[in-house]
Design an enzyme around this catalytic site. Structure first.
Site, PDB file in Angstrom:
ATOM      1  N   ARG A  11      76.146  23.479 -19.552  1.00  0.00           N
ATOM      2  CA  ARG A  11      77.424  24.019 -19.096  1.00  0.00           C
ATOM      3  C   ARG A  11      78.533  22.995 -19.389  1.00  0.00           C
ATOM      4  O   ARG A  11      78.324  21.789 -19.250  1.00  0.00           O
ATOM      5  CB  ARG A  11      77.319  24.255 -17.597  1.00  0.00           C
ATOM      6  CG  ARG A  11      78.537  24.831 -16.924  1.00  0.00           C
ATOM      7  CD  ARG A  11      78.768  26.240 -17.326  1.00  0.00           C
ATOM      8  NE  ARG A  11      79.651  26.950 -16.398  1.00  0.00           N
ATOM      9  CZ  ARG A  11      80.192  28.122 -16.692  1.00  0.00           C
ATOM     10  NH1 ARG A  11      79.965  28.687 -17.871  1.00  0.00           N
ATOM     11  NH2 ARG A  11      80.964  28.738 -15.818  1.00  0.00           N
ATOM     12  N   THR A  64      80.519  36.288 -23.896  1.00  0.00           N
ATOM     13  CA  THR A  64      79.344  35.451 -23.771  1.00  0.00           C
ATOM     14  C   THR A  64      78.278  36.074 -24.642  1.00  0.00           C
ATOM     15  O   THR A  64      78.454  37.189 -25.088  1.00  0.00           O
ATOM     16  CB  THR A  64      78.935  35.445 -22.286  1.00  0.00           C
ATOM     17  OG1 THR A  64      80.006  34.867 -21.576  1.00  0.00           O
ATOM     18  CG2 THR A  64      77.652  34.718 -22.000  1.00  0.00           C
ATOM     19  N   ASN A 108      83.417  31.596 -22.549  1.00  0.00           N
ATOM     20  CA  ASN A 108      84.039  32.318 -21.432  1.00  0.00           C
ATOM     21  C   ASN A 108      84.701  33.582 -21.969  1.00  0.00           C
ATOM     22  O   ASN A 108      84.018  34.537 -22.287  1.00  0.00           O
ATOM     23  CB  ASN A 108      85.005  31.460 -20.619  1.00  0.00           C
ATOM     24  CG  ASN A 108      85.355  32.148 -19.306  1.00  0.00           C
ATOM     25  OD1 ASN A 108      84.573  32.955 -18.816  1.00  0.00           O
ATOM     26  ND2 ASN A 108      86.505  31.873 -18.726  1.00  0.00           N
ATOM     27  N   ASP A 157      86.557  29.353 -14.842  1.00  0.00           N
ATOM     28  CA  ASP A 157      85.423  29.700 -13.972  1.00  0.00           C
ATOM     29  C   ASP A 157      85.407  28.866 -12.688  1.00  0.00           C
ATOM     30  O   ASP A 157      84.653  29.151 -11.761  1.00  0.00           O
ATOM     31  CB  ASP A 157      84.091  29.528 -14.713  1.00  0.00           C
ATOM     32  CG  ASP A 157      83.662  30.823 -15.406  1.00  0.00           C
ATOM     33  OD1 ASP A 157      84.270  31.870 -15.135  1.00  0.00           O
ATOM     34  OD2 ASP A 157      82.716  30.787 -16.216  1.00  0.00           O
ATOM     35  N   GLY A 172      78.730  39.190 -19.884  1.00  0.00           N
ATOM     36  CA  GLY A 172      79.429  40.135 -19.003  1.00  0.00           C
ATOM     37  C   GLY A 172      80.062  39.507 -17.783  1.00  0.00           C
ATOM     38  O   GLY A 172      80.312  40.210 -16.798  1.00  0.00           O
TER      39      GLY A 172
HETATM   40  O1  DON Z   1      79.741  31.505 -17.030  1.00  0.00           O
HETATM   41  C1  DON Z   1      80.188  32.584 -16.702  1.00  0.00           C
HETATM   42  O2  DON Z   1      79.809  33.199 -15.724  1.00  0.00           O
HETATM   43  C2  DON Z   1      81.252  33.230 -17.573  1.00  0.00           C
HETATM   44  N1  DON Z   1      82.022  32.228 -18.217  1.00  0.00           N
HETATM   45  C3  DON Z   1      80.597  34.150 -18.532  1.00  0.00           C
HETATM   46  C4  DON Z   1      81.569  34.873 -19.409  1.00  0.00           C
HETATM   47  C5  DON Z   1      81.021  36.090 -20.027  1.00  0.00           C
HETATM   48  O3  DON Z   1      79.928  36.503 -19.798  1.00  0.00           O
HETATM   49  C6  DON Z   1      81.939  36.826 -20.908  1.00  0.00           C
HETATM   50  N2  DON Z   1      81.267  37.932 -21.510  1.00  0.00           N
HETATM   51  N3  DON Z   1      81.489  39.041 -21.630  1.00  0.00           N
END
Ligand code: DON
Length: 589
Positions: free
Chosen positions: A127, A401, A421, A443, A493
């Site tokens: 991350r 993502t 993101n 986030d 998502g």
């Molecule tokens: O880490 C996360 O929860 C978000 N940054 C994920 C972003 C994401 O899944 C975008 N996709 N559609």
């Protein structure tokens, strides 16, 4: 075609005598047509200028399912070469960084959940983290208002990227040399690949943001619109990949690439420094493991909320005989929605990077606590989110993502979810280095109660601190049955990720749906706040109307997630299913 060949070969249509020869020649022609689709000299085993993908494959030796046909094919070519699922996952991610720039990445981060052939359960956290100069109120303007434009776009929205460190951390479980794993990506970047209609539309829709957020115009900017079949060549990205091949992780976190990142930051008032890059480390963490009806579920632990949320939601429905209610029945949907609501209320209050904030994981996943959480659940009506709130802990505890699933015949299984993101992250491409930087800082809870891009709220647990990782929803998951891989699952998502994985698992385990139905059938989502029941097109109207009568505010929304599943069939074969919500592709051999 057959007619043309018949004419050329002078074969009479119904000649019985030469029919076997005819069939044989046709077969040879078919095989040679197929192999002429392959690139002439290249390492990429499929013609990158003309290709189509499969939505479902069943294979014996291994399978890869990812967001892009070329990436899935790269992964399978690595399996064929003798690599294991970890090798294939690494190569697929490098390839996605090239062919799927909206989410595949070098400038973002992700999580890997794995199980190796010896049965070791692994999770790797790569991350992004807050730069050293980040501080709690960095997105609050002089009037005290949260500036989400700054946390979601441009240079200041980026966390220190983790992907490259994560791939090198994964290398210890792989077998092949880095050269084999990264070369297909280098070739795809250098020689280019044909983009699809949707990819062209996506890049066209991005032109304004690209011009706004970049100091050096990247290859994605074009004066005439992109169209299907255009070749996307990424020379700068190829050179960055070559530096990684030559110098390992230092080819990204130090030297030329690090210099280019920091120069880009300085041109756009970003704060990532050479020290931030040099000090970035991926971390191996204990995966979050729990049992559901005899299956072992292996999920990601903090700083992803995914594993804990999945655990909470599954346990809240486990003893309620959901199978008897029926798939998509109002009763089952309502029960799952109420479980989702309660889990997400806890997410907002208690979850964050456990290296910085004491996350009460044991309490949150305690069976008695979860039963308590469902005490005010009423099967006849909605429990308003205002009446739910985060749970009271009885004791202190000592949307872009991409997901890929990989499996091999030796029992290695890998689930990876990785992200920038937002789609194309911050929309800033590092000048001279050719990759998008993430906008993952959004986030974090940039101000208590202010929703992020996905509407999620948070507080202290997920407040910004230098070096801290922002809370994620990514939920790469492996399910074991009798201690052997059974499912490899995940999806993009944003905050809908854990609820989609939850529903996919319940669809397969409890409702006994086929894998394609489990993935393709319309999904729903509730995340406590906003207090809305979201559903996809095609969701049974009768259930929506019944839920409205029970007090739910419902909202039709666009596609939820892009779930990629590999299931091990009773005969030991691998069924790989790619979501039909996107251009995702399965490949097996
Ligand atoms: O880490 C996360 O929860 C978000 N940054 C994920 C972003 C994401 O899944 C975008 N996709 N559609």
């Amino acid at each position: 075609m057959i007619a043309i060949i018949s004419v050329v070969l002078g074969i009479k249509k119904h000649s019985m005598r030469i029919r076997p020869l005819y069939i044989f020649i046709l077969f040879l022609l078919f095989v040679s047509c197929k192999s002429s689709q392959r690139s002439a000299e290249g390492i990429v085993s499929i013609n990158p200028y003309s290709y189509t993908g499969e939505k479902r494959t069943v294979s014996e030796n291994g399978a890869v399912v990812s967001a892009h046909t070329l990436a899935s094919e790269v992964g399978v070519s690595i399996l064929k070469k003798g690599g294991n699922a970890f090798d294939a996952a690494i190569a697929t991610q490098f390839a996605l960084a090239v062919v799927y720039p909206g989410a595949g990445n070098l400038g973002g981060g992700g999580f890997l959940v794995g199980r190796n052939a010896e049965g070791k359960l692994i999770s790797i956290d790569y991350r992004e983290k807050a730069p050293g100069l980040a501080h709690r109120d960095m997105y609050i303007d002089k009037d005290g208002k949260a500036d989400t434009d700054k946390s979601q776009n441009g240079h200041l929205s980026s966390g220190v990227p983790g992907t490259v460190a994560g791939l090198f951390e994964t290398m210890q479980y792989a077998k092949l040399p880095l050269k084999d794993l990264i070369s297909p990506a280098i070739e795809l970047a250098e020689k280019g690949f044909a983009i699809s209609k949707n990819e062209a539309a996506s890049l066209n829709g991005l032109q304004f943001a690209l011009k706004k957020q970049n100091t050096v115009m990247p290859v994605f900017v074009k004066n005439i619109p992109w169209k299907a079949g255009d070749t996307l060549v990424q020379k700068d990205l190829a050179n960055t990949l070559k530096r990684i091949l030559e110098k390992g992780a230092a080819g990204f976190y130090e030297g030329e690439t690090a210099r280019l990142i920091v120069e880009e930051m300085k041109r756009g008032h970003g704060i990532i420094s050479l020290d931030d890059l040099k000090n970035y480390k991926a971390k191996q963490r204990a995966p979050h493991i729990f049992n559901y009806k005899g299956y072992t579920i292996i999920g990601m632990s903090m700083p992803s909320s995914g594993g804990v949320l999945l655990h909470q939601m599954m346990k809240m429905v486990e003893d309620r005989n959901i199978a008897s209610m029926g798939f998509h029945s109002t009763a089952a949907v309502q029960l799952m929605t109420e479980a989702e609501r309660r889990a997400y209320a806890d997410r907002a209050e208690y979850m964050g990077d456990a290296d910085f904030y004491k996350v009460p994981v044991d309490m949150l996943t305690n069976d008695v606590y979860l039963q308590q959480r469902m005490k005010n659940y009423d099967p006849a009506k909605a429990t308003p989110s205002s009446e739910v709130g985060p749970g009271v802990l009885v004791a202190a505890e000592s949307e872009e993502t991409t997901h890929l699933s990989v499996i091999d015949k030796d029992g290695n299984a890998v689930a990876v979810t990785t992200t920038l993101n937002n789609g194309y992250g911050s929309r800033t491409v590092v000048g001279g280095a050719g990759f998008f930087m993430n906008d993952e800082m959004d986030d974090f809870s940039i101000k208590p109660g202010v929703p992020n891009l996905y509407g999620a709220v948070g507080g202290e647990a997920n407040a910004i601190q230098p070096g801290k990782r922002m809370l994620s929803s990514m939920t790469p998951t492996i399910v074991l049955k009798d201690n052997k891989p059974f499912l490899v699952v995940g999806t993009p998502g944003g905050t809908t990720i854990p609820t989609q994985v939850f529903q996919t698992l319940v669809n397969i385990i409890d409702f006994n749906l086929s894998t394609t139905d489990a993935v393709y059938k319309p999904k729903f989502h509730h995340q406590w706040l906003p207090d809305l029941f979201y559903f996809e097109k095609g969701f049974p109207e009768s259930a929506v109307t019944a839920l409205q009568k029970m007090g739910y505010t419902t909202r039709l929304r666009g596609a939820i997630g892009r779930t990629e599943v590999i299931k091990v069939l009773p005969d030991g074969k691998f069924e790989a299913v790619a979501d039909n919500r996107g251009e995702d592709a399965a490949a097996g051999w």
